[in-house]
Design a protein around this motif. Structure first.
Motif, PDB file in Angstrom:
ATOM      1  N   MET A 199       3.659 -18.110 -43.586  1.00 37.19           N
ATOM      2  CA  MET A 199       3.209 -17.170 -42.562  1.00 37.19           C
ATOM      3  C   MET A 199       3.908 -15.825 -42.728  1.00 37.19           C
ATOM      4  O   MET A 199       5.006 -15.745 -43.284  1.00 37.19           O
ATOM      5  N   GLU A 200       3.257 -14.786 -42.265  1.00 35.50           N
ATOM      6  CA  GLU A 200       3.872 -13.470 -42.384  1.00 35.50           C
ATOM      7  C   GLU A 200       3.902 -12.800 -41.015  1.00 35.50           C
ATOM      8  O   GLU A 200       2.865 -12.711 -40.343  1.00 35.50           O
ATOM      9  N   VAL A 201       5.073 -12.360 -40.612  1.00 35.76           N
ATOM     10  CA  VAL A 201       5.212 -11.709 -39.313  1.00 35.76           C
ATOM     11  C   VAL A 201       6.012 -10.431 -39.495  1.00 35.76           C
ATOM     12  O   VAL A 201       6.665 -10.236 -40.518  1.00 35.76           O
ATOM     13  N   ARG A 202       5.936  -9.562 -38.499  1.00 34.81           N
ATOM     14  CA  ARG A 202       6.803  -8.381 -38.569  1.00 34.81           C
ATOM     15  C   ARG A 202       7.259  -7.948 -37.180  1.00 34.81           C
ATOM     16  O   ARG A 202       6.525  -8.043 -36.194  1.00 34.81           O
ATOM     17  N   PHE A 203       8.491  -7.516 -37.143  1.00 34.29           N
ATOM     18  CA  PHE A 203       9.074  -6.944 -35.928  1.00 34.29           C
ATOM     19  C   PHE A 203       9.232  -5.440 -36.096  1.00 34.29           C
ATOM     20  O   PHE A 203       9.370  -4.702 -35.140  1.00 34.29           O
ATOM     21  N   ASP A 204       9.251  -5.044 -37.356  1.00 31.69           N
ATOM     22  CA  ASP A 204       9.503  -3.647 -37.669  1.00 31.69           C
ATOM     23  C   ASP A 204       8.188  -2.887 -37.622  1.00 31.69           C
ATOM     24  O   ASP A 204       7.648  -2.485 -38.643  1.00 31.69           O
ATOM     25  N   SER A 205       7.649  -2.745 -36.419  1.00 35.02           N
ATOM     26  CA  SER A 205       6.386  -2.011 -36.322  1.00 35.02           C
ATOM     27  C   SER A 205       6.361  -1.255 -35.008  1.00 35.02           C
ATOM     28  O   SER A 205       7.067  -1.597 -34.059  1.00 35.02           O
ATOM     29  N   ASP A 206       5.552  -0.242 -34.969  1.00 37.05           N
ATOM     30  CA  ASP A 206       5.507   0.591 -33.764  1.00 37.05           C
ATOM     31  C   ASP A 206       5.044  -0.196 -32.555  1.00 37.05           C
ATOM     32  O   ASP A 206       5.569  -0.037 -31.459  1.00 37.05           O
ATOM     33  N   LYS A 207       4.060  -1.060 -32.776  1.00 36.96           N
ATOM     34  CA  LYS A 207       3.538  -1.853 -31.665  1.00 36.96           C
ATOM     35  C   LYS A 207       4.638  -2.696 -31.038  1.00 36.96           C
ATOM     36  O   LYS A 207       4.760  -2.771 -29.817  1.00 36.96           O
ATOM     37  N   VAL A 208       5.411  -3.329 -31.889  1.00 37.15           N
ATOM     38  CA  VAL A 208       6.478  -4.203 -31.402  1.00 37.15           C
ATOM     39  C   VAL A 208       7.539  -3.376 -30.686  1.00 37.15           C
ATOM     40  O   VAL A 208       7.970  -3.707 -29.585  1.00 37.15           O
ATOM     41  N   ARG A 209       7.931  -2.281 -31.303  1.00 37.33           N
ATOM     42  CA  ARG A 209       8.962  -1.442 -30.679  1.00 37.33           C
ATOM     43  C   ARG A 209       8.478  -0.860 -29.351  1.00 37.33           C
ATOM     44  O   ARG A 209       9.237  -0.775 -28.388  1.00 37.33           O
ATOM     45  N   GLU A 210       7.212  -0.492 -29.338  1.00 33.01           N
ATOM     46  CA  GLU A 210       6.638   0.062 -28.111  1.00 33.01           C
ATOM     47  C   GLU A 210       6.745  -0.955 -26.977  1.00 33.01           C
ATOM     48  O   GLU A 210       7.137  -0.635 -25.858  1.00 33.01           O
ATOM     49  N   ASN A 211       6.419  -2.199 -27.297  1.00 35.05           N
ATOM     50  CA  ASN A 211       6.498  -3.245 -26.284  1.00 35.05           C
ATOM     51  C   ASN A 211       7.936  -3.437 -25.820  1.00 35.05           C
ATOM     52  O   ASN A 211       8.214  -3.518 -24.626  1.00 35.05           O
ATOM     53  N   GLN A 212       8.864  -3.487 -26.759  1.00 32.26           N
ATOM     54  CA  GLN A 212      10.264  -3.690 -26.387  1.00 32.26           C
ATOM     55  C   GLN A 212      10.741  -2.572 -25.465  1.00 32.26           C
ATOM     56  O   GLN A 212      11.435  -2.805 -24.483  1.00 32.26           O
ATOM     57  N   LYS A 213      10.325  -1.373 -25.790  1.00 33.97           N
ATOM     58  CA  LYS A 213      10.740  -0.227 -25.004  1.00 33.97           C
ATOM     59  C   LYS A 213      10.210  -0.329 -23.570  1.00 33.97           C
ATOM     60  O   LYS A 213      10.933  -0.081 -22.607  1.00 33.97           O
ATOM     61  N   HIS A 214       8.951  -0.700 -23.472  1.00 30.54           N
ATOM     62  CA  HIS A 214       8.372  -0.811 -22.141  1.00 30.54           C
ATOM     63  C   HIS A 214       9.026  -1.928 -21.335  1.00 30.54           C
ATOM     64  O   HIS A 214       9.343  -1.750 -20.164  1.00 30.54           O
ATOM     65  N   VAL A 215       9.233  -3.048 -21.978  1.00 33.79           N
ATOM     66  CA  VAL A 215       9.808  -4.168 -21.236  1.00 33.79           C
ATOM     67  C   VAL A 215      11.218  -3.815 -20.771  1.00 33.79           C
ATOM     68  O   VAL A 215      11.604  -4.092 -19.641  1.00 33.79           O
ATOM     69  N   MET A 216      11.972  -3.160 -21.625  1.00 29.33           N
ATOM     70  CA  MET A 216      13.322  -2.776 -21.211  1.00 29.33           C
ATOM     71  C   MET A 216      13.263  -1.787 -20.043  1.00 29.33           C
ATOM     72  O   MET A 216      14.103  -1.825 -19.147  1.00 29.33           O
ATOM     73  N   GLU A 217      12.266  -0.946 -20.062  1.00 29.35           N
ATOM     74  CA  GLU A 217      12.128  -0.015 -18.942  1.00 29.35           C
ATOM     75  C   GLU A 217      11.842  -0.789 -17.655  1.00 29.35           C
ATOM     76  O   GLU A 217      12.415  -0.509 -16.607  1.00 29.35           O
ATOM     77  N   TYR A 218      10.982  -1.796 -17.754  1.00 23.69           N
ATOM     78  CA  TYR A 218      10.657  -2.593 -16.572  1.00 23.69           C
ATOM     79  C   TYR A 218      11.898  -3.269 -15.997  1.00 23.69           C
ATOM     80  O   TYR A 218      12.078  -3.353 -14.790  1.00 23.69           O
ATOM     81  N   TYR A 219      12.752  -3.762 -16.893  1.00 23.38           N
ATOM     82  CA  TYR A 219      13.928  -4.474 -16.402  1.00 23.38           C
ATOM     83  C   TYR A 219      14.830  -3.568 -15.574  1.00 23.38           C
ATOM     84  O   TYR A 219      15.522  -4.017 -14.683  1.00 23.38           O
ATOM     85  N   LEU A 220      14.839  -2.311 -15.924  1.00 17.40           N
ATOM     86  CA  LEU A 220      15.774  -1.428 -15.233  1.00 17.40           C
ATOM     87  C   LEU A 220      15.191  -0.813 -13.968  1.00 17.40           C
ATOM     88  O   LEU A 220      15.904  -0.122 -13.240  1.00 17.40           O
ATOM     89  N   LEU A 221      13.917  -1.069 -13.696  1.00 17.23           N
ATOM     90  CA  LEU A 221      13.286  -0.415 -12.545  1.00 17.23           C
ATOM     91  C   LEU A 221      14.103  -0.609 -11.278  1.00 17.23           C
ATOM     92  O   LEU A 221      14.442   0.338 -10.581  1.00 17.23           O
ATOM     93  N   ASP A 222      14.382  -1.871 -10.979  1.00 18.02           N
ATOM     94  CA  ASP A 222      15.053  -2.157  -9.715  1.00 18.02           C
ATOM     95  C   ASP A 222      16.521  -2.515  -9.912  1.00 18.02           C
ATOM     96  O   ASP A 222      17.167  -3.017  -9.014  1.00 18.02           O
ATOM     97  N   HIS A 223      17.007  -2.283 -11.111  1.00 21.29           N
ATOM     98  CA  HIS A 223      18.401  -2.649 -11.375  1.00 21.29           C
ATOM     99  C   HIS A 223      19.325  -1.652 -10.687  1.00 21.29           C
ATOM    100  O   HIS A 223      19.087  -0.452 -10.723  1.00 21.29           O
ATOM    101  N   PRO A 224      20.401  -2.134 -10.046  1.00 19.48           N
ATOM    102  CA  PRO A 224      21.262  -1.211  -9.300  1.00 19.48           C
ATOM    103  C   PRO A 224      22.144  -0.343 -10.199  1.00 19.48           C
ATOM    104  O   PRO A 224      22.825   0.547  -9.682  1.00 19.48           O
ATOM    105  N   LEU A 225      22.161  -0.597 -11.496  1.00 19.85           N
ATOM    106  CA  LEU A 225      22.988   0.191 -12.427  1.00 19.85           C
ATOM    107  C   LEU A 225      24.445   0.207 -11.991  1.00 19.85           C
ATOM    108  O   LEU A 225      25.107   1.246 -11.973  1.00 19.85           O
ATOM    109  N   ASP A 226      24.931  -0.975 -11.620  1.00 18.08           N
ATOM    110  CA  ASP A 226      26.311  -1.052 -11.130  1.00 18.08           C
ATOM    111  C   ASP A 226      27.254  -1.601 -12.202  1.00 18.08           C
ATOM    112  O   ASP A 226      28.230  -2.268 -11.904  1.00 18.08           O
ATOM    113  N   CYS A 227      26.974  -1.276 -13.451  1.00 14.46           N
ATOM    114  CA  CYS A 227      27.805  -1.753 -14.555  1.00 14.46           C
ATOM    115  C   CYS A 227      29.301  -1.501 -14.349  1.00 14.46           C
ATOM    116  O   CYS A 227      30.120  -2.334 -14.723  1.00 14.46           O
TER     117      CYS A 227
END
Ligand SMILES: Cc1cc2nc3c(=O)[nH]c(=O)nc-3n(C[C@H](O)[C@H](O)[C@H](O)COP(=O)(O)O)c2cc1C
Ligand code: SF4
Ligand code: SF4
Ligand code: FES
Ligand code: FES
Lengths: 190, 479, 529
Positions: free
Chosen positions: C80-108
Motif C-alpha cells: 500500500m502507498e500512503v502519504r502524510f507529506d501533502s498539503d491536504k493532510v497538513r491543511e487538515n492537521q492545521k484546522h484540527v489543531m485550531e479547533y482544539y484551541l477554540l475553547d482552551h483556556p491557554l493556562d499553560c
C-alpha cells in the motif's frame, strides 16, 4: 471559575432523589427478553424511570445500573446524551416547542415568546405551581402543521398565539386521541 | 393519466390503521407472494428494482442486503424510524396512517435477509405514533403475522419497537445501532459495516421506513410497474414533503423526478406560495442537502445549470442525481422547506447552524468544534455584528469539516456543511447587504463584550452558554 | 513482514498493525490523540488523517484517492502507498489543531503538563500561532474525581483514552462522557469516584493537561526533571518504570513501556507507593552495639569488622538471609562473602511478603500478591551456591531452637516485617547483623546495624515472577550516611574497584546463566505517546 474545584467524589444524600419502585423494576425486566444483552434495555428503562419519577434521578440511575449490570456512570453517560431525559424534577406537563426551520418560518418564535410570557418562565424552567415546564426541541416531524408543540405525549399542530390560552386552560391538553399501549406508562403520573 | 398513489393509498381512508382495512385494500398479499419465493429470489427482485434507500443516502437496498455474509447465523433488521431531519415527516405519515404497510415491508425484508428479530428504532418524539404502531404490531402478532412459523411458512420473526429519546444522530445507521445497544448514540467507525458486524456484533440490515414500505408494492405490482415509474437511475414512487409558507403544506406521493417548482407550485402539491409571496430559497431535500435559489432570482437561460451563477434553481429535478448539479449533497429525504422572500437569511443561517451544533454527537473534532464555532459566528452575524470575513471563514471551515469525505466518522458534518456553505455562497449578496447596514462599531463592541480575550488578555471568566435555548440544560446546571 | 510505502519511502512493518503505528515505528512524527496501541481504536480525533493510493473506480489505475483516511484505523496491507507529506493532510492537521484551541483556556503557565503536553507540541508543530475565534469561550470547571486525580475539563481534547482505559484495562468504567456535541465533558458518576488500583495511568495517558495527578501537582516543572529507567519493587511483576528526579529527589514515577511485562501500565502501588524512600524514619548510620549503646562506624571499617565477627563464629551455625528486596547482584555478592568467611554457612531465602491474592484485570494486567521484586533471582542464586539453604520460616524456627550463632539478615521492606515472634526467635543469635531500611523489633538484639539504600538509590537487576531478569538504573544518590548496597557488598566480598551493575553481570554471566539473559524492553517510538 477555573480556580474553584467541584467535588464530584461525594454526593449529598438529598441530591440522589427517589429510586425505582419494585413495579418499575419489574417492568424494566420485561424488556430483557427482547434483546441479547441486558444493557440494550437502557433506553426503555430510562423511559420507565422518567415516567415514574418524573426525571432520571441519580438513585434511579444507580438502580438501573444494578439491573442492567453496568457501572452507574454508563447510565449517566446515556442520560446526558439524549435530550428527552431530565436530570432534575420537571413540571407535570412538559411543553416542547419546535424550533426548527419550518416551524420558525410559520411563527414558532412568536408562539414560544407568548408561552414564556403566559407561563412566566423561561426555557428549562418550571412554573412555580409545578404544572408546566417549557423546553424547545429540534424538528418534531410535524412540519406540515407548523408551528407545532408537544404537551407530554400530545402534539398540538398549527398553533397560533391566539390559541394558547385555550390550549393551556384545557385540562386534557396532554391526552392523545388514539388508544394508549400500556408498554410504557403515561408520562408523569405524579 | 393521474398518478395512482400506492405508498399513501390508505391515507385518508377511515380506520386505515386497522389490519382489517389494510387487508381489504390488498394488504399482506406481497408477503404471501414473497413466501412463495426463495429468500434469495426476493433479494434479486429488489436488486433488479434498483430500490434506492429513502433514508437519505440512496444506497440500493438489494445491494446492501447482498453484503450480508453467507455463513451468518443471526441477522438483525433495524428499521430506521428516527425521522429527525428537519423538515421531513413522510415516515410519520406512513406510521400514523398505514402502519401495516411498514410491518408488511419489515416481514418481506426480514424474510429476504433471513432476519430473526426486527427492531423498529423510533425517535422518542414520536409518542402518538408509537401507540399507533404498537397497536398495529399487537394486532399483526395476534393475526399470526409475527412470531413463530408465520402463515405456515416456517419463517420466524420477532418485532419490537425501540424508542429513542431525542438525538438526530441516532438516525445514522451505526448511531442507531449503538443507541439500540443501550449506549450513547455515537456512530461507529466503518469498516466493519453493519452488514458484517452491526447490532450486538451480528450482521445487521438498517433500512428506512419508506424503503421498507415500498417492498409490498414491488412484490404485488411487479417489476415492470416499478420500473415504469421515475427517472433513469431513480425508480419508483416517493413521498415528497413540502412545508413552510405554501398553500398546501403536506406529504404528496409522486414518481421520482418532479421538479422543485412543481412541488411548490403544483396544484397536486404545495399549491403555490401563501399570500402570493415569492420564493427566496428552498431546502429541497431536508436541511442537509443544501439550499436552492428561489424565484426572486432571474430565470436561467434555457437548460443552464450553474450554481455559481445567481439564477433561479427551482427547476432542479428531485431524483437521486440532479440535485448534485446544483451543488447539493443529493436527494436527501425529498422534504422541501420554502423560505419566503421576506425572511432574513441570517435567521435561516442561525437556525440551521444551531441544529447541527446541537445534534453533533461530539466524537470527531471537526464536527464537534466546527459546527459549534460556526453556530457562534452565525449568532453574532444574526445579532447584527457580522463581518465579511466571517463569511469567508465559514466557507473555509465548511471546506475542512465535510466537503471532502473521510474527515469524520459519520455523515453529519457533510450534512451540516452543505446547507451552511450553500447558504453563505448563494446568498452572499444579502449577507453583505446586512453587514454593510450595521452600525460601524457593532462588531468591535460585540466582540469585546463576548470575548475580551480576543482583544486583550487575560481571558474572561464566567461560563458562556453553549446553546442559548437548547433542549439540554445549560452547562452550569449539572447533575 | 509487509512492506508499505510512506511518503515515498519503503517501510517494513509488523503485520496486523495500523498505518499510524507503522509510521510511528519508522520514526515519523504523526500527530495523534485518540490512538493508543493498548486501547481500542476509536478514530475520533481525526488528526492522523492521511492520503492513500486506491485503484480508480473505473480505470482501476492506482492514484491518490480524493478523500482522507484515518491512519490509526487503516490496517497495513502489503504494497500500500500512503502519504502524510501533502498539503491536504497538513491543511487538515492545521484546522484540527485550531479547533482544539477554540475553547482552551491557554493556562499553560499554571498547568503541570506544560513541557510534555501534546497540545503544546502539536500546536507548535502542526498548528497555527493565532486563533481566529472571537466568540465567547466555553468554560468548563475543574473537578475532583478521585483520590489521586483532578480533572481540568476545559483543557480536555476528548480523546477518550481515559474512558477506554477504565473500561478496557481496569474494567471498572468510572470515567464517562457526559452531554453531547461541543458540550461533551469527561466526568464520573457523582459519588462514584475514580478509585481503581490502576487509576494513575489515566494521567500518563492523557495527552494534555486535563487529568492531573494530585500527587505531582505544582511540585515541579517537567523540564527541570531527569529520568531514570527503573523497575518497580512494589510487587513481583517487575513493572518497568521511569523515575523522574532532580537534585531535590524523586518527584514522580511513571510507567515505562514493556511489551512483555506491564505493557504501558503500572499499578498505583508502583506509582504512588514510593514515598517511604523519603521517610525521616529511615536508618542512616552504620553502627555497632557497645553494651547498651550504639557506636557509629565508618563505612570503610565495616567490611573488616564483619569479616572478624563472622570468622569468630562456628561456620555451621552461620547464616545469611538474602532478602527478595535485594538485587541479584547484591544477593550474589552477599552469598559470596558469607561463603568466603563460613563455607558451610546456610543461605536463607528472605521473607516474602504476600498480601491477599493476585489481582488480574480484564485485559490481563496483574497486580501480584507477592510484594517483593526479586524472589526469583534470590532463589536462583541460593541454588547456584548450593550447600545449606532454607526459607525464612525454617530459619526463624531454627534460630528459635538455637541453631545459629551468627547471621547476616537483610530486610529492605517498605513496611514493618519483623513480628514479635520473629524477633524472639532471632534474638537467640549472638552475632546478629541487620541490614535494613527502617528500625525494627530486631534492633535491640542487633550487634551491627547497617542502613540500606532504597531502590531509587541503587542499580542492579530483579528477576520477576516470570523469570525475566530486568536491569534498573540509579536515579538519586543515597540518603546521607547510607551507602548503595551494591557498592558495599562489592567491597565486602573483596571485589576490586567500583561496583557497576552492568559490568558485574557480564563478569558473572559465565557462572550463572540468568545474568546472561538480560531483558531490556524496547523504547517506545520517539513520537508515540
Ligand atoms: C446524521 C445522519 C442522520 C440520519 N438520519 C436518518 C433518519 O433520521 N432516518 C433515516 O431513515 N435515515 C437517516 N440517515 C441515513 C442512515 O444512515 C441510513 O443511510 C439509512 O437508514 C439507510 O436506510 P435506507 O438505505 O433504507 O435509506 C441519517 C444519516 C446521517 C449521516
Ligand atoms: S461526524 Fe459528528 S456526529 Fe458523526 S460521529 Fe463524528 S462527531 Fe459524531
Ligand atoms: S481527560 Fe485527557 S485522556 Fe481523557 S479524554 Fe480528555 S484529553 Fe483525553
Ligand atoms: S420544523 Fe417543526 S416540526 Fe419540523
Ligand atoms: S483519529 Fe487517528 S489518532 Fe485519532
Amino acid at each position: 471559575m477555573s480556580w474553584e474545584t467541584i467535588d464530584r467524589t461525594t454526593v449529598a444524600e438529598e441530591k440522589l432523589g427517589p429510586g425505582l419502585s419494585a413495579a418499575a423494576r419489574e417492568k424494566i425486566r420485561t424488556f430483557f427478553p427482547r434483546y441479547p444483552s441486558k444493557r440494550a434495555a437502557m433506553l426503555p428503562a430510562l423511559h420507565i424511570a422518567q415516567d415514574e419519577i418524573g426525571y432520571c434521578s441519580l438513585r434511579a440511575m444507580r438502580d438501573i445500573a444494578e439491573l442492567l449490570e453496568v457501572p452507574p456512570s454508563a447510565v449517566m453517560d446515556v442520560v446526558t446524551f439524549y435530550t428527552q431525559f431530565w436530570t432534575h424534577p420537571r413540571g407535570k406537563k412538559v411543553i416542547t416547542v419546535c424550533r426548527s426551520l419550518s416551524c420558525e418560518l410559520m411563527g414558532g418564535k412568536e408562539v414560544l415568546a407568548a408561552l414564556k410570557e403566559k407561563l412566566g418562565i423561561d426555557e428549562h424552567q418550571t412554573t412555580p405551581d409545578g404544572k408546566y415546564s417549557l423546553v424547545t426541541e429540534e424538528c418534531l416531524a410535524s412540519c406540515d402543521h407548523g408551528p407545532c408543540m408537544q404537551i407530554n405525549e400530545k402534539t398540538h399542530k398549527c398553533v397560533r398565539v391566539e390559541d394558547l390560552d385555550r390550549i393551556l386552560s384545557d385540562p386534557d391538553n396532554d391526552k392523545i386521541s388514539m388508544p394508549r399501549s400500556d408498554i410504557f406508562d403515561a408520562p408523569q403520573k405524579t | 393519466m393521474p398518478y395512482e398513489r400506492v405508498l399513501m393509498q390508505n391515507v385518508g381512508v377511515p380506520n386505515s390503521t386497522s389490519l382489517q382495512v389494510y387487508k381489504a385494500a390488498g394488504g399482506y398479499q406481497g408477503l404471501v407472494k414473497a413466501f412463495g419465493m426463495k429468500p434469495g429470489e426476493v433479494v434479486d427482485l429488489v436488486r433488479q428494482s434498483n430500490l434506492r434507500g429513502r433514508g437519505g443516502a440512496g444506497f440500493p437496498a438489494g445491494v446492501k442486503w447482498g453484503f450480508l455474509p453467507i455463513d451468518r447465523e443471526i441477522t438483525y433488521l433495524c428499521v430506521n424510524a428516527d425521522e429527525s431531519e428537519p423538515p421531513t415527516f413522510c415516515n410519520r405519515i406512513t406510521i400514523e396512517h398505514d402502519p401495516h404497510m411498514l410491518l408488511e415491508g419489515i416481514l418481506i425484508a426480514g424474510y429476504a435477509t433471513g432476519s430473526t428479530v426486527a427492531y423498529i428504532y423510533m425517535r422518542g418524539e414520536f409518542m402518538e405514533q408509537f401507540h399507533v404502531l404498537q397497536k398495529a404490531l399487537d394486532e399483526a402478532y395476534q393475526a399470526g403475522y409475527f412470531g413463530k412459523n408465520i402463515l405456515g411458512s416456517g419463517y420466524d420473526l420477532e418485532c419490537y419497537i425501540h424508542r429513542g429519546a431525542g438525538a438526530y444522530v441516532c438516525g445514522e445507521e451505526t448511531g442507531l445501532i449503538e443507541s439500540l445497544e443501550g449506549k450513547r448514540g455515537q456512530p461507529r467507525i466503518k469498516p466493519p459495516f453493519p452488514a458484517i458486524e452491526g447490532a450486538f456484533h451480528k450482521p445487521t440490515v438498517v433500512n428506512n421506513v419508506e424503503t421498507l414500505a415500498c417492498l409490498p408494492h414491488i412484490l404485488t405490482r411487479g417489476l415492470d410497474w416499478w420500473l415504469s415509474l421515475g427517472t433513469e437511475a431513480s425508480k419508483g414512487p416517493k413521498m415528497y414533503c413540502i412545508s413552510g409558507p405554501v398553500n398546501r403544506p403536506g406529504c404528496y406521493e409522486a414518481p421520482l423526478g418532479i421538479t422543485v417548482r412543481e412541488l411548490i407550485y403544483g396544484d397536486d402539491f404545495g399549491g403555490g406560495m401563501r399570500d402570493g409571496k415569492k420564493v427566496k430559497g428552498v431546502f429541497p431535500g431536508g436541511l442537509s442537502v443544501g439550499v436552492l435559489r428561489g424565484d426572486i432570482f432571474p430565470k436561467p437561460p434555457d437548460g443552464q445549470v450553474d450554481p455559481a451563477k445567481g439564477y433561479d434553481e427551482l427547476d432542479c429535478i428531485l431524483d437521486f442525481d440532479d440535485p448534485r448539479h446544483y451543488g447539493l449533497l443529493g436527494l436527501g429525504t425529498a422534504a422541501a422547506v420554502v423560505i419566503p422572500e421576506d425572511v432574513d437569511i441570517r435567521d435561516v443561517l442561525l437556525n440551521v447552524t444551531r441544529f447541527y451544533s446541537h445534534e453533533s454527537c461530539g466524537q470527531c473534532t471537526q464536527c464537534r468544534e466546527g459546527t459549534n464555532w460556526i453556530y457562534r459566528i452565525a449568532r453574532r452575524i444574526q445579532s447584527g455584528a457580522g463581518r465579511s470575513y466571517d463569511l469567508d471563514l465559514i466557507a473555509e471551515l465548511t471546506e475542512n469539516m465535510g466537503m471532502m469525505p473521510g474527515l469524520s466518522i459519520c455523515g453529519l458534518p457533510d450534512g451540516a456543511v452543505y446547507p451552511i456553505r450553500t447558504l453563505v455562497q448563494k446568498f452572499r449578496a444579502e449577507f453583505e447587504r446586512h453587514i454593510a447596514a450595521q452600525t460601524p462599531d457593532a462588531v468591535a463592541k460585540t466582540i469585546k463584550a463576548i470575548n475580551p480575550a480576543a482583544y486583550e488578555l487575560p481571558i474572561q471568566e464566567g461560563r458562556a452558554l453553549a446553546h442559548v435555548g437548547g433542549s439540554m440544560q445549560e452547562i452550569g446546571d449539572r447533575l | 513482514m509487509p512492506k508499505i510505502i510512506i511518503d515515498g519511502k519503503e517501510v517494513e512493518c509488523r503485520a496486523g498493525i495500523s498505518v499510524l503505528q507503522a509510521a510511528l515505528d519508522a520514526g515519523w512524527n504523526i500527530p495523534h490523540y485518540c490512538y493508543h496501541p493498548g486501547l481500542k481504536v476509536v478514530a475520533s480525533c481525526r488528526l492522523c488523517l492521511m492520503e492513500m493510493k486506491m485503484p480508480h473506480p473505473q480505470t482501476r489505475e492506482p492514484g491518490w484517492a480524493p478523500k482522507l483516511f484515518p491512519a490509526c484505523q487503516t490496517p497495513v496491507r502489503k504494497g500500500m502507498e500512503v502519504r502524510f507529506d501533502s498539503d491536504k493532510v497538513r491543511e487538515n492537521q492545521k484546522h484540527v489543531m485550531e479547533y482544539y484551541l477554540l475553547d482552551h483556556p491557554l493556562d499553560c503557565p499554571v498547568c503541570d503538563k506544560a513541557g510534555e503536553c501534546h497540545l503544546q507540541d502539536y500546536s507548535e508543530q502542526f498548528g497555527n500561532a493565532t486563533s481566529r475565534m472571537v466568540e465567547d469561550k466555553h468554560k468548563n470547571p475543574k473537578k475532583d474525581i478521585g483520590s489521586h486525580t483532578l480533572m481540568y475539563s476545559d483543557r480536555c481534547v476528548l480523546c477518550t483514552r481515559c474512558i477506554r482505559f477504565c473500561d478496557e484495562i481496569a474494567g471498572t468504567g468510572e470515567l464517562r462522557k457526559v452531554n453531547r456535541g461541543s458540550r461533551n465533558e469527561i466526568d464520573i458518576f457523582p459519588g462514584e469516584p475514580l478509585e481503581n488500583e490502576l487509576q494513575g495511568n489515566v494521567v500518563d495517558l492523557c495527552p494534555v493537561g486535563s487529568l492531573i495527578s494530585k500527587d505531582f501537582q505544582y511540585k515541579q516543572r517537567v523540564w527541570m526533571l531527569n529520568t531514570a529507567r527503573s523497575v518497580s519493587p512494589a510487587d513481583s511483576r517487575g513493572s518497568t518504570i521511569w523515575i523522574d528526579y532532580n537534585k531535590q529527589g524523586v518527584h514522580r514515577i511513571r510507567s515505562r513501556y514493556n511489551p512483555q511485562v506491564n505493557e504501558w501500565w503500572i499499578s498505583d502501588e508502583a506509582r504512588f507507593g514510593w514515598k517511604y524512600i523519603n521517610s525521616d524514619k529511615r536508618l542512616n548510620t552504620a553502627r555497632i552495639r557497645r553494651g547498651v549503646s550504639w557506636e557509629a562506624v565508618g563505612w570503610e571499617e565495616l567490611p573488616g569488622i564483619l569479616r572478624d565477627r563472622f570468622a569468630s563464629a562456628d561456620e555451621n551455625a552461620t547464616a545469611a538471609v538474602l532478602s527478595p528486596m535485594m538485587s541479584c547482584e547484591e544477593a550474589w555478592l552477599l552469598a559470596k562473602f558469607i561463603r568466603q568467611v563460613a563455607p558451610r554457612a546456610t543461605l536463607v531465602r528472605g521473607y516474602v511478603p504476600i498480601e491477599g491474592e493476585d489481582k488480574t484485570f480484564p485485559k490481563g494486567f496483574v497486580i501480584k500478591a507477592e510484594k517483593c521484586p526479586n524472589r526469583g533471582g534470590v532463589e536462583q542464586i541460593i541454588a547456584h551456591f548450593g550447600g545449606n539453604s532454607m526459607d525464612f520460616d525454617e530459619f526463624v524456627k531454627a534460630a528459635g531452637a538455637g541453631r545459629f550463632k551468627a547471621a547476616y539478615v537483610v530486610g529492605g521492606y517498605p513496611k514493618e516485617w519483623i513480628t514479635e515472634a520473629h524477633a524472639r526467635a532471632i534474638s537467640k543469635i549472638e552475632i546478629l547483623v541487620a541490614h535494613d531500611l527502617f528500625p525494627s523489633l530486631l534492633d535491640q538484639h542487633v550487634a551491627v546495624q547497617i542502613p540500606t539504600a532504597s531502590f531509587a538509590e541503587r542499580e542492579g537487576s530483579f528477576v520477576n515472577c516470570d523469570g525475566l531478569l530486568q536491569p534498573f538504573e540509579r536515579a538519586i544518590s543515597p540518603l546521607e550516611g547510607v551507602k548503595a548496597d551494591g557498592q558495599f557488598f562489592h567491597e565486602l566480598a573483596g571485589e576490586p574497584g567500583l561496583f557497576r551493575a552492568e559490568k558485574f553481570r557480564v563478569s558473572v554471566a559465565g557462572e550463572l546463566e540468568m545474568f546472561a539473559k538480560v531483558h531490556v524492553p524496547p523504547d517506545e517510538p520517539k513520537y508515540a505517546h
